[in-house]
Design a protein around this motif. Structure first.
Motif, PDB file in Angstrom:
ATOM      1  N   GLN A   3      -8.627   0.859  -2.229  1.00  0.00           N
ATOM      2  CA  GLN A   3      -9.359   0.899  -1.149  1.00  0.00           C
ATOM      3  C   GLN A   3      -9.734  -1.566  -1.064  1.00  0.00           C
ATOM      4  O   GLN A   3      -9.421  -2.212  -0.197  1.00  0.00           O
ATOM      5  N   ASN A   4      -9.351  -1.746  -2.777  1.00  0.00           N
ATOM      6  CA  ASN A   4      -9.700  -3.240  -3.085  1.00  0.00           C
ATOM      7  C   ASN A   4      -8.649  -3.390  -2.094  1.00  0.00           C
ATOM      8  O   ASN A   4      -9.089  -4.821  -2.224  1.00  0.00           O
TER       9      ASN A   4
ATOM     10  N   GLY B   7      -9.087   0.961   4.520  1.00  0.00           N
ATOM     11  CA  GLY B   7     -10.280   0.815   3.423  1.00  0.00           C
ATOM     12  C   GLY B   7     -10.875   2.619   2.496  1.00  0.00           C
ATOM     13  O   GLY B   7     -10.872   2.704   1.535  1.00  0.00           O
TER      14      GLY B   7
ATOM     15  N   THR C  31      -1.846  -7.830  -4.403  1.00  0.00           N
ATOM     16  CA  THR C  31      -2.713  -6.320  -4.426  1.00  0.00           C
ATOM     17  C   THR C  31      -2.985  -5.635  -5.500  1.00  0.00           C
ATOM     18  O   THR C  31      -3.586  -4.624  -5.910  1.00  0.00           O
TER      19      THR C  31
ATOM     20  N   THR D 230       0.992  -0.957  -0.065  1.00  0.00           N
ATOM     21  CA  THR D 230       0.152   0.264   0.377  1.00  0.00           C
ATOM     22  C   THR D 230       0.600   1.301   0.225  1.00  0.00           C
ATOM     23  O   THR D 230       0.030   2.277  -0.723  1.00  0.00           O
TER      24      THR D 230
ATOM     25  N   GLN E  43      -9.134   6.157   0.252  1.00  0.00           N
ATOM     26  CA  GLN E  43      -9.412   7.232  -0.762  1.00  0.00           C
ATOM     27  C   GLN E  43      -9.419   8.663  -0.007  1.00  0.00           C
ATOM     28  O   GLN E  43     -10.167   8.915  -1.455  1.00  0.00           O
TER      29      GLN E  43
ATOM     30  N   ALA F  97      -7.967  -3.398   0.747  1.00  0.00           N
ATOM     31  CA  ALA F  97      -7.509  -3.998   1.809  1.00  0.00           C
ATOM     32  C   ALA F  97      -9.371  -4.843   1.957  1.00  0.00           C
ATOM     33  O   ALA F  97      -9.502  -5.815   2.543  1.00  0.00           O
ATOM     34  N   PHE F  98     -10.707  -4.084   1.614  1.00  0.00           N
ATOM     35  CA  PHE F  98     -11.736  -4.322   2.225  1.00  0.00           C
ATOM     36  C   PHE F  98     -11.800  -6.074   1.040  1.00  0.00           C
ATOM     37  O   PHE F  98     -12.953  -6.807   1.173  1.00  0.00           O
TER      38      PHE F  98
END
Length: 472
Positions: free
Chosen positions: A224-225, A132, A197, A70, A136, A227-228
């Motif tokens: 955010q993907n 997530g 990721t 990330t 953003q 994490a979600f």
């Protein structure tokens, strides 16, 4: 085993309440060293608990390492963090993970495999959901990001409780292989997050929320993907652990009983060695993506960063198996020699004096360092139970009450030492990226080489040389 001994060992097994071995139950009677019990009942129960623990541990490692990937994307989508701050974001989960591991080491056996796996898995949902949403918004402060990174670090703590608990399920001859499978495949979570990721953040199909413009590529991404994606997976794994695993009542021990390990010299010596193996593995895994991005910016992080952790995780499994064949101490020395040589190679291929360096030499030497760290991870964990059996069972006759009592003490201490060494070694996740954030990369690398030499000396003197205090 003679017929008389077989009859003696089989008799107690016939009186067991078989209902206790069903999924979701607490087991009161557990004798993995009893061959008849092991073959008729114990093996299938132990394997069920192991194969539920593996994916739960793998995803816990994903949460622990999610910041290593990330962080490499934040400045590309508009965050204004410095390179030093980004290295610190990758380091912070190591600090909280290592600290939480200390508590998890002693809580895990007390609470039980089933209960602890389920609870420690489901709590990881919290930092992922927070991450997530926070990622953003480019106005999210560095302090908030650091707090989320700290909470993600808790995922790394699951390793200590998982290995300490799983070890109780298996007989001596299979402990090394069982912990190698659990630890090795669990460690693959590092590679999984670094491999998936970059793929999932480009998909709008699974995205929740708005996308971000990547200034470097010109594409829209959905950070955010990262994490979600794992939230529903964690829910499922926690449920499977709750309904499918078992707690071992015989393994339940209080901290008052386990704290004896702090008086054991070999606890501290093996911690030193495991810092060298696993501490290097997890620290390099956390730092390598940012190291590639800042040192060789023309090479894509997503293509290369996952390979080293994958190789190291698989080598861990092999390391335990090789150590069973040739002796843990010998294999551990080999691993440190290989790691030292590999890092010297990395140093020689780094950019110096205005030169661009050699990426392929750098990368292949790093792969070698990961490989030997994995081998050492497996061999050191094989050493621990051997060392403590030698210490506690020396001079005792098998089958006597004294032997049985000493064997139980050995099992308890080996499990606690396994968890504690893993806890301290996890700080490598923090210190290695932190060193790169505050010192020249070359200087940090030479420090690692010096540390590996000290590990060679400790292993040879206490465990490998002729006349060593505790051959292992």
């Amino acid at each position: 085993m003679s017929p008389a001994v077989q009859e003696a060992t089989a008799a107690p097994a016939q009186s067991y309440d078989l209902d206790q071995y069903r999924p979701g139950r607490t087991i009161s009677d557990w004798e993995p060293e009893n061959e008849l019990f092991w073959q008729s009942t114990g093996r299938k129960v132990a394997l069920r608990n192991l194969w539920i623990a593996v994916p739960a541990l793998l995803v816990a490692f994903v949460v622990w390492q999610v910041w290593s990937v990330t962080a490499t994307n934040l400045t590309d989508v508009g965050f204004t963090f410095s390179t030093s701050q980004l290295f610190w974001l990758t380091a912070i989960p190591g600090l909280t993970g290592g600290t939480a591991r200390i508590f998890y080491t002693f809580l895990g056996p007390k609470i039980g495999q089933r209960t602890f796996t389920a609870l420690s898995t489901v709590v990881l949902i919290v930092p992922l959901i927070w991450l997530g949403f926070a990622i953003q918004d480019t106005s999210t402060s560095y302090g908030v990001m650091a707090m989320i990174a700290a909470l993600c670090g808790i995922g790394g703590a699951n390793f200590s409780s998982s290995l300490a608990n799983i070890g109780f399920f298996f007989p001596k001859r299979e402990k090394g292989n069982a912990t190698g499978i659990n630890g090795g495949l669990g460690n693959l979570g590092v590679s999984v997050v670094q491999l998936l990721t970059p793929i999932v953040i480009t998909s709008s199909v699974i995205a929740i929320g708005s996308g971000q413009h990547n200034a470097k590529t010109g594409n829209t991404v959905f950070l955010q993907n990262a994490a979600f994606l794992w939230v529903p997976v964690l829910i499922v794994l926690a449920a499977v652990a709750w309904f499918g695993q078992n707690n071992l009542k015989t393994a339940s021990t209080s901290f008052a009983q386990q704290k004896i390990i702090f008086k054991r010299k070999h606890n501290w010596l093996m911690t030193w060695l495991y810092v060298g193996t696993f501490g290097s593995f997890i620290g390099f895994a956390a730092a390598l993506p940012m190291l590639i991005k800042t040192t060789f910016p023309d090479y894509p992080v997503a293509t290369y960063a996952w390979m080293g952790p994958a190789l190291g995780a698989l080598a861990r499994w092999a390391g335990g198996w090789i150590a069973d064949k040739f002796g843990g101490a010998r294999v551990t020395i080999l691993s440190f020699v290989g790691m030292a040589a590999s890092i010297i190679g990395v140093i020689n291929f780094l950019p110096t004096g205005g030169g661009s360096g050699n990426f392929w030499g750098f990368f292949l030497c790093f792969l070698s360092a990961f490989f030997f760290s994995g081998i050492g991870n497996g061999s050191t964990f094989r050493q621990i139970p051997v060392i403590f059996r030698n210490q506690h069972l020396k001079g005792l006759t098998e089958g006597t009450p004294e032997y049985t009592k000493a064997l139980k003490q050995t099992e308890m201490e080996s499990g606690a030492v396994t968890g504690f060494t893993a806890a301290i070694a996890a700080y490598g996740f923090f210190f290695i990226p932190a060193l790169f954030a505050n010192f020249a990369v070359t200087s940090a690398m030479w420090g690692f080489v010096g540390f590996y030499v000290s590990c060679m000396v400790v292993t040879w003197w206490f465990y490998a040389r002729r006349g060593a205090e505790s051959p292992s």
